[in-house]
Enzyme design. Structure first.
Site, mmCIF file in Angstrom:
data_model
loop_
_atom_site.group_PDB
_atom_site.id
_atom_site.type_symbol
_atom_site.label_atom_id
_atom_site.label_comp_id
_atom_site.label_asym_id
_atom_site.label_seq_id
_atom_site.Cartn_x
_atom_site.Cartn_y
_atom_site.Cartn_z
ATOM 1 N N THR A 1 -7.488 -2.630 11.281
ATOM 2 C CA THR A 1 -6.561 -1.692 10.657
ATOM 3 C C THR A 1 -5.354 -2.450 10.129
ATOM 4 O OG1 THR A 1 -5.474 0.448 10.893
ATOM 5 C CG2 THR A 1 -5.333 -1.028 12.792
ATOM 6 N N GLY B 1 -3.651 0.488 -0.669
ATOM 7 C CA GLY B 1 -4.909 0.215 0.014
ATOM 8 C C GLY B 1 -5.671 1.467 0.405
ATOM 9 N N ALA B 2 -4.958 2.515 0.822
ATOM 10 C CA ALA B 2 -5.629 3.741 1.268
ATOM 11 C C ALA B 2 -6.411 4.374 0.113
ATOM 12 C CB ALA B 2 -4.607 4.719 1.837
ATOM 13 N N LYS C 1 -6.534 -5.397 6.774
ATOM 14 C CA LYS C 1 -7.794 -5.017 6.112
ATOM 15 C C LYS C 1 -8.170 -5.943 4.958
ATOM 16 C CE LYS C 1 -7.917 -0.130 7.328
ATOM 17 N NZ LYS C 1 -8.108 1.238 6.838
ATOM 18 N N ALA D 1 -1.431 4.499 -4.877
ATOM 19 C CA ALA D 1 -2.360 3.550 -5.498
ATOM 20 C C ALA D 1 -2.411 2.268 -4.669
ATOM 21 C CB ALA D 1 -1.918 3.267 -6.931
ATOM 22 N N TYR E 1 -2.652 11.146 9.669
ATOM 23 C CA TYR E 1 -2.813 12.197 10.672
ATOM 24 C C TYR E 1 -1.672 12.112 11.657
ATOM 25 C CZ TYR E 1 -5.034 8.087 12.635
ATOM 26 O OH TYR E 1 -5.284 6.809 13.024
ATOM 27 N N ASP F 1 -14.121 3.744 5.506
ATOM 28 C CA ASP F 1 -13.053 4.725 5.267
ATOM 29 C C ASP F 1 -13.440 5.748 4.205
ATOM 30 O OD1 ASP F 1 -11.208 3.725 7.119
ATOM 31 O OD2 ASP F 1 -10.440 2.251 5.703
HETATM 32 P P1 ATR Z 1 -1.601 1.390 2.212
HETATM 33 O O1 ATR Z 1 -2.572 0.277 2.466
HETATM 34 O O2 ATR Z 1 -1.172 2.145 3.417
HETATM 35 O O3 ATR Z 1 -2.026 2.288 1.095
HETATM 36 P P2 ATR Z 1 0.167 0.050 0.406
HETATM 37 O O4 ATR Z 1 -0.932 -0.707 -0.228
HETATM 38 O O5 ATR Z 1 1.478 -0.635 0.668
HETATM 39 O O6 ATR Z 1 -0.255 0.610 1.808
HETATM 40 O O7 ATR Z 1 0.409 1.384 -0.441
HETATM 41 C C1 ATR Z 1 1.337 2.332 -0.081
HETATM 42 C C2 ATR Z 1 1.309 3.445 -1.107
HETATM 43 O O8 ATR Z 1 2.302 4.408 -0.759
HETATM 44 C C3 ATR Z 1 1.656 2.993 -2.513
HETATM 45 O O9 ATR Z 1 1.028 3.840 -3.441
HETATM 46 C C4 ATR Z 1 3.171 3.182 -2.527
HETATM 47 O O10 ATR Z 1 3.718 3.317 -3.802
HETATM 48 P P3 ATR Z 1 4.071 1.999 -4.701
HETATM 49 O O11 ATR Z 1 2.776 1.480 -5.207
HETATM 50 O O12 ATR Z 1 4.952 2.511 -5.760
HETATM 51 O O13 ATR Z 1 4.764 1.053 -3.747
HETATM 52 C C5 ATR Z 1 3.277 4.484 -1.794
HETATM 53 N N1 ATR Z 1 4.579 4.739 -1.182
HETATM 54 C C6 ATR Z 1 5.110 4.125 -0.098
HETATM 55 N N2 ATR Z 1 6.326 4.649 0.194
HETATM 56 C C7 ATR Z 1 6.551 5.621 -0.723
HETATM 57 C C8 ATR Z 1 7.624 6.533 -0.964
HETATM 58 N N3 ATR Z 1 8.695 6.563 -0.174
HETATM 59 N N4 ATR Z 1 7.508 7.381 -1.999
HETATM 60 C C9 ATR Z 1 6.423 7.360 -2.793
HETATM 61 N N5 ATR Z 1 5.376 6.528 -2.629
HETATM 62 C C10 ATR Z 1 5.441 5.669 -1.612
#
Ligand code: ATR
Length: 280
Positions: free
Chosen positions: A67, A136-137, A71, A134, A223, A108
């Site tokens: 996790t 990793g999730a 990943k 956009a 969750y 996932d």
């Molecule tokens: P994960 O693997 O959990 O998806 P990540 O790759 O860092 O982690 O992606 C986090 C996502 O949440 C991204 O889409 C991020 O937006 P950005 O690409 O603009 O960074 C989004 N995100 C994180 N914090 C946010 C916030 N406060 N408001 C809106 N989007 C947020």
């Protein structure tokens, strides 16, 4: 099953991991399917991930779940990637072939799709889907979602360039579009899925409110007990339903269990314990 011999060893590696429900879920699966195995949590800082993961298998470990934040590093560590892990660019499940090679898989996306279609009874085929985030999730579930032939998938993100990059990567796989949160079209979607980590900061991105109507189903890949900022937002906008990702969590675990043990455990009893009345 005979209790003779040490149980097969499995673990989740992440940082942090202490909050994880995975030992509970896999423990219930193992009991229900009579598998002689143990599943524990291993907190590993990023700089030690590679050596600890390799050592786990050298020491006879049978399988790992991976996790955050490992990943992507896991995808670089393994000898081979399954098609769905290659597409996701991330690995959440590792197993070892008889030859000793490590294979990275990703359960996932199939976990999400199974929860939506089987547990919640939603039809993804022909649906208009809005994906928030956009990172990793989102990347991890995009392939399996597109595989269910939705009419259209709109990816909205704070950083437009990241959404546009996903659209480029998955071009030709379906009707895909990138946009910002406030430029999401003001027509209710059939399904809105939150894949941002904004909830962790207690916030909800400024998504066009009219993207949700009375027939819209909302789904948070995160969750938590109680509401998340996203499910609260969805309910306030009168969504048909606002689900959290407990089902995705349990279904991705069942799929990993299948990869490791060759048996797919029943998920309904576990889901009822986690997110049933009074829970989730
Ligand atoms: P994960 O693997 O959990 O998806 P990540 O790759 O860092 O982690 O992606 C986090 C996502 O949440 C991204 O889409 C991020 O937006 P950005 O690409 O603009 O960074 C989004 N995100 C994180 N914090 C946010 C916030 N406060 N408001 C809106 N989007 C947020």
């Amino acid at each position: 099953m005979s209790a003779a011999g040490a149980p097969d060893r499995y673990a989740l590696m992440g940082h942090p991991v202490s909050h994880s429900w995975s030992p509970f879920i896999h423990g219930l699966f193992a009991r229900a399917t009579q598998q002689h195995m143990q599943y524990r949590l291993i907190d590993v800082a990023p700089e030690r991930f590679r050596s600890e993961a390799l050592q786990f298998f050298v020491d006879g470990g049978k399988g790992l779940n991976i996790t955050l934040p490992h990943k992507q590093a896991a995808a670089e560590l393994v000898n081979e990637l399954s098609a769905r892990a290659a597409e996701a660019g991330a690995v959440n499940t590792i197993f070892q072939k008889a030859s000793g090679e490590l294979v990275g898989d990703n359960t996932d996306g199939v976990g999400l799709v199974t929860d939506l279609e089987v547990n919640l009874g939603l039809a993804l085929a022909g649906a208009r889907v809005l994906l928030l985030g956009a990172g990793g999730a989102t990347r991890g579930v995009l392939g399996p979602l597109l595989g269910r032939a939705p009419a259209r998938v709109v990816i909205a993100n704070r950083t437009l360039a990241r959404a546009a990059e996903l659209v480029r990567e998955f071009a030709g796989r379906g009707e895909l579009e990138a946009t910002g949160f406030e430029t999401v079209e003001a027509t209710p979607f059939d399904l809105v899925i939150n894949g941002t980590s904004a909830s962790l900061e207690g916030t909800m991105p400024p998504v066009t409110p009219a993207a949700v109507g009375p027939a819209t189903v909302c789904y948070d890949m995160a969750y938590a007990k109680g509401e998340t900022p996203f499910t609260r937002w969805a309910r306030e906008r009168g969504a048909a339903a606002a689900h959290k990702g407990w089902g995705m969590l349990v279904e991705q675990a069942a799929e990993a269990f299948l990869v490791w043990r060759g048996i797919r455990p029943q998920t309904r009893p576990v889901l009822e314990l986690l997110a049933g009345p009074g829970g989730g």
